[in-house]
Motif scaffolding. Structure first.
Motif, PDB file in Angstrom:
ATOM      1  N   ARG A 109       0.799  -1.227   0.000  1.00  0.00           N
ATOM      2  CA  ARG A 109       0.000   0.000   0.000  1.00  0.00           C
ATOM      3  C   ARG A 109       0.835   1.282   0.000  1.00  0.00           C
ATOM      4  NH1 ARG A 109      -2.764  -3.641   3.343  1.00  0.00           N
ATOM      5  NH2 ARG A 109      -1.781  -2.890   5.265  1.00  0.00           N
ATOM      6  N   ALA A 110       2.156   1.191  -0.181  1.00  0.00           N
ATOM      7  CA  ALA A 110       2.933   2.431  -0.040  1.00  0.00           C
ATOM      8  C   ALA A 110       4.278   2.399  -0.743  1.00  0.00           C
ATOM      9  CB  ALA A 110       3.156   2.740   1.440  1.00  0.00           C
ATOM     10  N   THR A 111       4.724   3.587  -1.146  1.00  0.00           N
ATOM     11  CA  THR A 111       6.111   3.844  -1.516  1.00  0.00           C
ATOM     12  C   THR A 111       6.881   4.101  -0.220  1.00  0.00           C
ATOM     13  OG1 THR A 111       5.602   4.753  -3.691  1.00  0.00           O
ATOM     14  CG2 THR A 111       7.621   5.535  -2.662  1.00  0.00           C
ATOM     15  N   GLU A 112       8.166   3.721  -0.206  1.00  0.00           N
ATOM     16  CA  GLU A 112       9.004   3.915   0.987  1.00  0.00           C
ATOM     17  C   GLU A 112      10.238   4.744   0.627  1.00  0.00           C
ATOM     18  OE1 GLU A 112      11.473   1.199   4.291  1.00  0.00           O
ATOM     19  OE2 GLU A 112      10.525   0.271   2.546  1.00  0.00           O
ATOM     20  N   VAL A 113      10.571   5.689   1.493  1.00  0.00           N
ATOM     21  CA  VAL A 113      11.813   6.453   1.378  1.00  0.00           C
ATOM     22  C   VAL A 113      12.614   6.208   2.650  1.00  0.00           C
ATOM     23  CG1 VAL A 113      12.872   8.724   1.098  1.00  0.00           C
ATOM     24  CG2 VAL A 113      10.661   8.248   0.038  1.00  0.00           C
ATOM     25  N   VAL A 114      13.864   5.766   2.509  1.00  0.00           N
ATOM     26  CA  VAL A 114      14.697   5.547   3.698  1.00  0.00           C
ATOM     27  C   VAL A 114      15.794   6.602   3.770  1.00  0.00           C
ATOM     28  CG1 VAL A 114      14.254   3.066   3.816  1.00  0.00           C
ATOM     29  CG2 VAL A 114      16.249   3.891   2.555  1.00  0.00           C
ATOM     30  N   TYR A 115      16.077   7.020   5.005  1.00  0.00           N
ATOM     31  CA  TYR A 115      17.149   7.964   5.302  1.00  0.00           C
ATOM     32  C   TYR A 115      18.085   7.283   6.288  1.00  0.00           C
ATOM     33  CZ  TYR A 115      19.496  11.991   7.440  1.00  0.00           C
ATOM     34  OH  TYR A 115      20.424  12.869   7.925  1.00  0.00           O
ATOM     35  N   VAL A 116      19.374   7.222   5.965  1.00  0.00           N
ATOM     36  CA  VAL A 116      20.331   6.502   6.814  1.00  0.00           C
ATOM     37  C   VAL A 116      20.705   7.350   8.022  1.00  0.00           C
ATOM     38  CG1 VAL A 116      22.528   5.288   6.904  1.00  0.00           C
ATOM     39  CG2 VAL A 116      21.239   5.339   4.762  1.00  0.00           C
ATOM     40  N   LEU A 117      20.378   6.841   9.211  1.00  0.00           N
ATOM     41  CA  LEU A 117      20.709   7.524  10.457  1.00  0.00           C
ATOM     42  C   LEU A 117      22.156   7.272  10.866  1.00  0.00           C
ATOM     43  CD1 LEU A 117      17.505   6.595  12.494  1.00  0.00           C
ATOM     44  CD2 LEU A 117      18.010   8.803  11.439  1.00  0.00           C
ATOM     45  N   GLU A 118      22.595   6.025  10.665  1.00  0.00           N
ATOM     46  CA  GLU A 118      23.973   5.661  10.999  1.00  0.00           C
ATOM     47  C   GLU A 118      24.366   4.401  10.244  1.00  0.00           C
ATOM     48  OE1 GLU A 118      24.218   4.859  15.164  1.00  0.00           O
ATOM     49  OE2 GLU A 118      22.918   3.102  15.090  1.00  0.00           O
ATOM     50  N   GLY A 119      25.678   4.228  10.049  1.00  0.00           N
ATOM     51  CA  GLY A 119      26.175   3.039   9.381  1.00  0.00           C
ATOM     52  C   GLY A 119      26.052   3.117   7.870  1.00  0.00           C
ATOM     53  N   GLU A 120      26.068   1.944   7.237  1.00  0.00           N
ATOM     54  CA  GLU A 120      25.983   1.837   5.785  1.00  0.00           C
ATOM     55  C   GLU A 120      25.210   0.586   5.415  1.00  0.00           C
ATOM     56  OE1 GLU A 120      29.897   0.524   4.029  1.00  0.00           O
ATOM     57  OE2 GLU A 120      30.586   1.048   6.050  1.00  0.00           O
ATOM     58  N   LEU A 121      24.561   0.630   4.263  1.00  0.00           N
ATOM     59  CA  LEU A 121      23.717  -0.476   3.823  1.00  0.00           C
ATOM     60  C   LEU A 121      23.832  -0.680   2.321  1.00  0.00           C
ATOM     61  CD1 LEU A 121      20.460   0.440   5.764  1.00  0.00           C
ATOM     62  CD2 LEU A 121      21.935  -1.511   6.289  1.00  0.00           C
ATOM     63  N   LYS A 159      29.928  -2.011  11.388  1.00  0.00           N
ATOM     64  CA  LYS A 159      29.267  -1.554  12.607  1.00  0.00           C
ATOM     65  C   LYS A 159      27.757  -1.557  12.388  1.00  0.00           C
ATOM     66  CE  LYS A 159      29.599   3.396  11.496  1.00  0.00           C
ATOM     67  NZ  LYS A 159      30.055   4.713  11.997  1.00  0.00           N
ATOM     68  N   THR A 160      27.016  -1.372  13.457  1.00  0.00           N
ATOM     69  CA  THR A 160      25.562  -1.385  13.361  1.00  0.00           C
ATOM     70  C   THR A 160      25.077  -0.245  12.462  1.00  0.00           C
ATOM     71  OG1 THR A 160      25.344  -0.036  15.353  1.00  0.00           O
ATOM     72  CG2 THR A 160      25.284  -2.433  15.627  1.00  0.00           C
ATOM     73  N   ALA A 161      23.857  -0.402  11.960  1.00  0.00           N
ATOM     74  CA  ALA A 161      23.273   0.608  11.071  1.00  0.00           C
ATOM     75  C   ALA A 161      21.809   0.814  11.433  1.00  0.00           C
ATOM     76  CB  ALA A 161      23.402   0.170   9.612  1.00  0.00           C
ATOM     77  N   ALA A 162      21.282   1.962  11.015  1.00  0.00           N
ATOM     78  CA  ALA A 162      19.868   2.262  11.259  1.00  0.00           C
ATOM     79  C   ALA A 162      19.369   3.220  10.191  1.00  0.00           C
ATOM     80  CB  ALA A 162      19.672   2.871  12.647  1.00  0.00           C
TER      81      ALA A 162
END
Length: 214
Positions: A109-121, A159-162
């Motif tokens: 039901r949706a488009t998603e936009v992600v913004y990296v708070l920390e780390g890398e993906l 390292k961890t990511a978010a």
């Protein structure tokens, strides 16, 4: 924090135009009555509304990633923040351990936009023409996953990511492909899955066992 606040404002400005996945609201507010037994497309409005219906600190802290995928999604949708009802937007925070994966899934039901708070993906989505669009994103980067297309996020860093995710729906829904196919109730027949994935029924049983709730 200022950059995050700016991103949120931009995201909501974007989603407040004509690209809502949900129907437009016909009134100023309609705080969800999550206890109502009435069935409709969304939630009925509750009578007694307070400022608390529009506030949540759900996304302020990292979620626990001690699971088989090494990731966890914390949603701030209408089921957790009743004031979002009829507004056509929601957020989520996704935390990743080192090596953590948000496995291939869709939001119907949706488009998603992600913004990296920390780390890398390493992230990507696959079109209906089976074309993969992918990128390596780091702190401060943004990536878009079009509505209903299969996509994933993987932490291959040290390292961890978010990430913070914004959706143009109050309840985007999530279908994780592995869980949907191998842990459905009632079960998808073994002979369907074995033919679809070109594996034996024994292999299907093994995969189903791995997805079964422990």
């Amino acid at each position: 924090m200022a950059s995050i606040a700016t991103l949120l404002l931009l995201s909501f400005a974007l989603f407040s135009t004509s690209i809502f996945a949900d129907p437009d609201s016909l009134q100023d507010i309609c705080v969800a009555d999550l206890t109502s037994g009435t069935k409709l497309n969304g939630f009925p409005c509750k009578a007694n509304v307070s400022s608390a219906d529009f506030f949540s600190s759900l996304l302020s802290k990292p979620g626990l990633t001690n699971n088989s995928f090494g990731s966890v999604v914390t949603g701030a949708n209408v089921e957790k923040l009743a004031g979002l009802n009829t507004l056509g937007v929601s957020l989520a925070r996704i935390d990743f351990a080192v090596g953590g994966l948000n496995p291939p899934h869709t939001h119907p039901r949706a488009t998603e936009v992600v913004y990296v708070l920390e780390g890398e993906l390493d992230v990507g989505f696959i079109t209906t023409a089976n074309v993969l669009y992918s990128a390596h994103i780091v702190k401060g980067d943004v990536f878009v996953f079009p509505k209903a297309l299969v996509h994933f996020q993987k932490n291959n860093g040290k390292k961890t990511a978010a990430v913070l995710s914004a959706f143009n729906s109050q309840l985007p829904g999530t279908q994780s492909l592995g869980t949907t196919l191998f842990a459905a109730t009632p079960q998808v027949p073994d002979n369907v899955l074995s033919k679809a994935f070109k594996i034996s029924t024994k292999e299907v049983e093994i995969i189903k066992y791995k997805f079964a709730a422990k």
